[in-house]
Write an enzyme that holds these catalytic residues in place. Structure first.
Site, mmCIF file in Angstrom:
data_model
loop_
_atom_site.group_PDB
_atom_site.id
_atom_site.type_symbol
_atom_site.label_atom_id
_atom_site.label_comp_id
_atom_site.label_asym_id
_atom_site.label_seq_id
_atom_site.Cartn_x
_atom_site.Cartn_y
_atom_site.Cartn_z
ATOM 1 N N ASN A 11 0.878 -1.176 0.000
ATOM 2 C CA ASN A 11 0.000 0.000 0.000
ATOM 3 C C ASN A 11 0.915 1.227 0.000
ATOM 4 O OD1 ASN A 11 -2.665 1.117 2.267
ATOM 5 N ND2 ASN A 11 -2.363 1.517 0.108
ATOM 6 N N ASN A 62 -6.306 10.573 -0.717
ATOM 7 C CA ASN A 62 -6.444 9.493 -1.685
ATOM 8 C C ASN A 62 -5.957 9.935 -3.064
ATOM 9 O OD1 ASN A 62 -7.764 7.529 0.045
ATOM 10 N ND2 ASN A 62 -9.548 8.880 -0.014
ATOM 11 N N CYS A 71 -4.942 5.897 7.606
ATOM 12 C CA CYS A 71 -4.463 4.768 6.807
ATOM 13 C C CYS A 71 -3.527 3.962 7.688
ATOM 14 C CB CYS A 71 -3.747 5.262 5.557
ATOM 15 S SG CYS A 71 -2.888 3.962 4.646
ATOM 16 N N GLY A 72 -3.899 2.716 7.963
ATOM 17 C CA GLY A 72 -3.107 1.896 8.873
ATOM 18 C C GLY A 72 -1.731 1.564 8.336
ATOM 19 N N ASN A 73 -1.630 1.283 7.032
ATOM 20 C CA ASN A 73 -0.317 1.036 6.448
ATOM 21 C C ASN A 73 0.484 2.332 6.360
ATOM 22 O OD1 ASN A 73 -0.588 -1.830 5.863
ATOM 23 N ND2 ASN A 73 -2.093 -1.221 4.340
ATOM 24 N N ASN A 162 -12.362 5.480 9.852
ATOM 25 C CA ASN A 162 -12.866 5.570 8.484
ATOM 26 C C ASN A 162 -13.770 4.361 8.239
ATOM 27 O OD1 ASN A 162 -10.863 3.628 8.422
ATOM 28 N ND2 ASN A 162 -9.865 4.378 6.595
ATOM 29 N N HIS A 164 -15.802 1.031 6.762
ATOM 30 C CA HIS A 164 -15.517 -0.216 6.059
ATOM 31 C C HIS A 164 -16.753 -1.104 6.016
ATOM 32 C CE1 HIS A 164 -11.128 0.347 5.911
ATOM 33 N NE2 HIS A 164 -11.316 0.987 7.051
ATOM 34 N N GLU A 213 -10.576 0.423 -2.131
ATOM 35 C CA GLU A 213 -10.466 1.590 -1.261
ATOM 36 C C GLU A 213 -11.223 2.776 -1.831
ATOM 37 O OE1 GLU A 213 -7.309 2.879 1.141
ATOM 38 O OE2 GLU A 213 -6.032 1.158 0.667
ATOM 39 N N ARG A 214 -11.928 3.433 -0.968
ATOM 40 C CA ARG A 214 -12.648 4.659 -1.301
ATOM 41 C C ARG A 214 -11.677 5.705 -1.878
ATOM 42 N NH1 ARG A 214 -14.871 8.022 3.805
ATOM 43 N NH2 ARG A 214 -12.679 7.679 4.285
ATOM 44 N N CYS A 222 -4.631 -2.755 3.049
ATOM 45 C CA CYS A 222 -5.340 -1.694 3.768
ATOM 46 C C CYS A 222 -5.314 -2.053 5.246
ATOM 47 C CB CYS A 222 -6.772 -1.563 3.265
ATOM 48 S SG CYS A 222 -7.722 -0.293 4.139
ATOM 49 N N GLY A 223 -4.617 -1.242 6.044
ATOM 50 C CA GLY A 223 -4.453 -1.542 7.467
ATOM 51 C C GLY A 223 -5.714 -1.323 8.281
ATOM 52 N N THR A 224 -6.410 -0.194 8.044
ATOM 53 C CA THR A 224 -7.682 0.001 8.743
ATOM 54 C C THR A 224 -8.681 -1.062 8.289
ATOM 55 O OG1 THR A 224 -8.342 1.639 7.070
ATOM 56 C CG2 THR A 224 -7.373 2.476 9.121
ATOM 57 N N GLY A 225 -8.593 -1.436 6.996
ATOM 58 C CA GLY A 225 -9.456 -2.500 6.504
ATOM 59 C C GLY A 225 -9.167 -3.832 7.159
#
Length: 279
Positions: A11, A62, A71-73, A162, A164, A213-214, A222-225
Site C-alpha cells: 500500500n 487518496n 491509513c493503517g499502512n 474511516n 468499512h 479503497e474509497r 489496507c491496514g484500517t481494513g
C-alpha cells in the site's frame, strides 16, 4: 519538493516532510503525484506535520484528491520516516490522525532503521451513526443485506475512524472486486462512501483479504481494513481474536484484545527518495 516513496505491505504513498516544507494545495498534488504514468505513482499522498498533541501529525489524501481520516499502512510508514529522519528519537511514539491520536511501537533492524511497526488502532465503532450508514444510528450493521448491481451481499460494517464494509466470499482470488467494489463504495447506504473488503476465511487464525479503497480503487493492502476485517471475522464467528491476514502485498499480524483495542503489526519500507517539481 523533496519526497519519499514508501509502502506498507504494498500500500504505497508519497510522503512529504512538512516540518521543513509547505504544501499549499495537497488535494491537487495528491492527484498529480499518484498518477502511475505521469506522476510518481502511488495510492495517494501523506503529509508528515508537526503536532500539538502528539509526536507528529499525519494527513492522508487518496489518489482522487479526497482527504481520508486514516491509513493503517500509511501510519506505520509515517513512524518509520519520523524515526529514520530524526524527527523523533524514541521507539514508542504517538501520531495524530483524523481518527485520533494513535500510539505506535517501532522495531529496528541491524542498521538501526525501522522495518516493522505495531500500531494500537484503537477500538472499532460499530453503530450505523458512527460508520456512517443509513438506518437507526444506534443499531449495529452485522451481516446485513446490501444489494450491489445484480447481487445481494451480506455485509458487516465497521469504522476504524474511516468506514468499512466487510463481505465474506468463498474464493477471494477469483472474486470480481473491480466490478462490485465501485458499486458498493458509492451505495446510497453510505453517505460518505465506504471502503469495501472482500474476505476469504482460511482457518480460525488466517484470512485472505482484497480491498476496494474509497477514492483509490483496489490496493495491495489496507491496514484500517484489516482491522475492520478482524472485528467482522470475530463478530461473525469465523475467527479467533489473534490471526494473520494475507493481503495482496503481504501479511499483517492482527489482534483484537479483550479491552477492545485492535493491534496491527506489519512492515514499513522506504522505496526511494527524490525531488519533484509540481506541475
Amino acid at each position: 519538493m523533496k519526497f519519499a516513496k514508501m509502502h506498507g505491505a504494498g500500500n504505497d504513498y508519497v510522503y512529504i516532510d512538512c516540518f521543513s516544507q509547505v504544501v499549499p494545495d495537497p488535494e491537487r498534488l495528491a492527484v498529480e503525484v499518484s498518477d502511475r504514468h505521469f506522476g510518481i505513482g502511488s495510492d495517494g499522498l501523506i503529509l508528515i506535520e508537526p503536532s500539538a498533541v502528539a509526536d507528529v501529525r499525519m494527513r492522508m489524501f487518496n489518489a482522487d484528491g479526497s482527504e481520508a481520516e486514516m491509513c493503517g499502512n500509511g501510519v506505520r510508514c509515517v513512524a518509520k520516516y519520523a524515526y529514520d529522519h530524526g524527527l523523533v528519537d524514541s521507539l514508542q511514539i504517538s501520531v495524530e490522525t483524523g481518527a485520533g491520536v494513535l500510539p505506535l511501537q517501532l522495531f529496528t533492524n541491524s542498521r538501526n532503521k525501522v522495518d516493522r511497526v505495531r500500531v494500537n488502532m484503537g477500538k472499532p465503532r460499530l453503530s450505523r451513526g458512527e460508520i456512517p450508514m443509513t438506518g437507526p444510528p444506534d443499531e449495529q450493521a452485522i451481516n446485513v443485506e446490501v444489494t450491489g448491481l445484480d447481487r445481494t451481499f451480506h455485509v458487516t460494517c465497521v469504522s476504524m475512524g474511516n468506514p468499512h464494509a466487510v463481505i465474506f466470499v468463498d474464493n477471494v482470488h477469483e472474486f470480481p472486486v473491480a466490478k462490485y467494489g465501485p458499486a458498493l463504495e458509492t451505495h446510497p447506504f453510505f453517505p460518505n462512501r465506504i471502503n469495501v473488503e472482500f474476505v476469504e476465511v482460511v482457518s480460525r487464525t488466517e484470512l485472505k483479504q482484497r480491498t476496494w479503497e474509497r477514492g483509490a480503487g483496489e490496493t495491495l493492502a489496507c491496514g484500517t481494513g484489516s482491522s475492520a476485517v478482524t472485528v467482522a471475522a470475530v463478530l461473525n464467528g469465523h475467527c479467533d481474536r489473534v490471526l494473520v491476514n494475507h493481503l495482496l502485498g503481504g501479511d499483517l499480524e492482527m489482534e483484537w484484545t479483550e479491552d477492545g483495542h485492535i493491534y496491527m503489526t506489519g512492515p514499513a519500507v522506504q522505496v526511494f527518495e527524490g525531488d519533484y517539481q509540481p506541475q
